[in-house]
Scaffold this active site. Structure first.
Site: not given
Length: 562
Positions: A40-41, A78, A82, A140, A142, A230, A336-337, A390
């Protein structure tokens, strides 16, 4: 680190045994398992395998025996990523045309802007489960907050997830936005609390191992969806101590070290320079000694989180090895990004809440009652050599580290520079499993077709058709066609009009060719209009985004880009 066996040992099935999209008879008897791991990130250059100094031996070993994909694209943030990852469709079709937290008044109620993964797409776990797979997710989500929108309703047999975009990594249960302060966890669709002693990366790895074992004799698809690294940046004490002093050299020195390593590895060209667009922000030399201590500590905590995540991936890999599943398991790792270099000013409502409830003193950074981001300058280091991060459809926001390990694959090169997109994951996994793409109607409902394209030909070095891919989020946009890209960024982060880049000659987006090549610009703008029409896009604008609480400021120690 799990035992790094040679590629030849992993002979469950092979690229060389693929005929079109059909597996051999031997492979059909033992369908491959799939382990999908998403950070994540995480920034492009953070991993050792992508030039970074953070210790990531597990992922480095996976890269050594697999393929590093240097040109893998996601959405700028994110939840849109996803939605595309799990559906193979554009996020504007899958229900995440904008992040649910930031929907504008014009977008609310529009098809594709439901704010959750909608029923107009078939999901990867749904299709795999319908074809005999055990499916699971830990981490996660989301993509929907209720039981009816949870993983349990979208094809997952087993699930333990955080429904929001982030939360404390420890067991205090705090979320990341002041207006939504409580973290919401769901187990198989039912709300639960984080157990005592919870640390996100440890717990999600534990659950992943549990779900792999629960598959029994079935092949499995398991999605390990870390919330690390994150913000808030938090890590176990032992990892925090490990990186003390490592980042005292500052932004510029670490960036240059990473870039040189990337060139040595063959990840980028030797003539490439890092694009660092925000001159208004203070350099390391312009900071006071106290500010340098704070900045170095932020990056130490970030590195500790990545290190911990890698160790937990190692635990899962060792479990696969000891249970004799590793040799038949496809493993894909992505972020994810791009790196998150945004500063707290992006969400102004957070600033007061954070200052009142958390202890962000230098000595307490990274601990459970702290809440820190590492900010724009370290974000730009993580994105090396690409510009921005991001939330921007620049290369720094879209390009992510990606590692693909396939049992018995016979690619001649361990580094692949082919263009890939996160929508390509679903058709790739289904092809490896010998399963046809879902067609409408599916399970009694109309669905959009899968837009992604299997990566297998590109990974084998075979030519693929030129494709057009678009992005739109938060009032920013881009279109890619072959080596050409147009990009729209609001002032001051861009000119407020479309820019044109030739990524073959200028991969880090330094020279706008819009004035020099008006015909090419027009052709690309036609592709943009096609993208908007085909995917039902209702572009936001900066004024509307500000109304829902999104700021376009980027600041560091009182110096701002705004």
């Amino acid at each position: 680190m799990y035992k790094n066996n040679s590629v030849l040992r992993r002979l469950g099935f092979a690229f060389g045994l693929l005929a079109a999209s059909t597996l051999t008879a031997a492979a059909e008897k033992q369908k491959p398992n799939f382990l999908l791991i998403v950070a994540d990130d995480l920034g492009y250059s953070d991993l050792g395998a992508f030039g970074g100094e953070i210790e990531t031996p597990t992922l480095d070993a996976l890269a050594d025996e697999g393929i590093r994909m240097t040109n893998f694209h996601t959405a700028p943030t994110c939840s849109p990523t996803r939605s595309m990852l799990l559906s193979g469709a554009d996020s504007h079709q899958a229900g995440i045309g904008n992040m649910a937290e930031l929907l504008t008044e014009e977008q609310r109620g529009k098809p594709g802007y439901e704010g959750h993964l909608n029923n107009l797409v078939a999901t990867l776990p749904e299709v795999l489960r319908d074809n005999g797979y055990s499916t699971s997710i830990a981490g996660k989500w989301h993509l929907g907050r209720t039981e009816e929108l949870s993983p349990a309703a979208r094809g997952f047999d087993h699930s333990w997830v955080l429904v929001q975009g982030g939360a404390s990594h420890f067991d205090d249960g705090r979320a990341i936005i002041g207006v939504d302060p409580k973290a919401i966890y769901l187990e198989n669709g039912k709300q639960v609390e984080a157990p005592d002693g919870f640390y996100s990366s440890d717990f999600y790895a534990d659950k992943t191992i549990e779900y792999i074992d629960a598959a029994g004799d079935k092949p499995f698809f398991t999605f390990l969806a870390f919330t690390a690294p994150h913000w808030p940046l938090q890590a176990p004490e032992s990892y925090l101590k490990k990186y003390e002093g490592r980042y005292d050299e500052g932004y510029e020195a670490i960036r240059q070290q990473r870039l040189e390593k990337m060139k040595e590895m063959g990840l980028v060209g030797h003539s490439l320079s890092a694009n660092v667009p925000f001159d208004e922000l203070p350099s390391w030399d312009e900071l006071t000694n106290e500010q340098r201590q704070i900045e170095a500590r932020k990056m130490e905590v970030y590195a500790a989180m990545v290190d911990s995540m890698d160790d937990n991936i190692g635990r899962v890999m060792r479990h696969l090895e000891t249970t004799d599943e590793l040799d038949n398991t496809v493993v894909l790792f992505i972020s994810d990004n791009g790196a998150d270099g945004n500063s707290p000013e992006v969400l102004p409502r957070n600033e007061i809440w954070i200052s009142e409830e958390y202890d962000n003193s230098l000595e307490n950074m990274g601990r459970p009652d702290s809440y820190i981001w590492y900010g724009p300058q370290w974000g730009q280091v993580s994105a090396t050599p690409w510009p921005m991060w991001k939330a921007y459809p620049s290369q720094g926001g879209l390009l992510v580290p990606a590692i693909f390990s396939i049992p018995g694959e016979t690619s001649e090169s361990r580094i692949n520079h082919e263009f890939f997109h996160v929508m390509d994951v679903m058709p790739t996994f289904l092809e490896l499993a010998g399963i046809e793409l879902p067609q409408s109607p599916y399970n009694g409902r109309d669905i959009f077709e899968v837009q992604g394209v299997s990566m297998l030909e590109g990974l084998q070095g075979r030519a693929r058709e030129e494709r057009v891919v678009g992005w739109e989020l938060l009032g920013r946009a881009a279109v890619r066609k072959g080596d050409w890209k147009i990009r729209l960024l609001e002032p001051p982060h861009g000119p407020g009009q479309w820019e044109l880049f030739n990524l073959a000659d200028d991969p880090s987006e330094t020279k706008d060719l819009a004035q020099e090549k008006p015909k090419k610009l027009k052709d690309m703008l036609d592709e943009w209009e096609n993208y908007v029409t085909h995917n039902g896009v209702f572009p936001a604008n900066p004024a509307d985004m500000r109304k829902v609480g999104y700021s376009f400021k980027t600041c560091l120690y009182g110096k701002c880009v705004e």
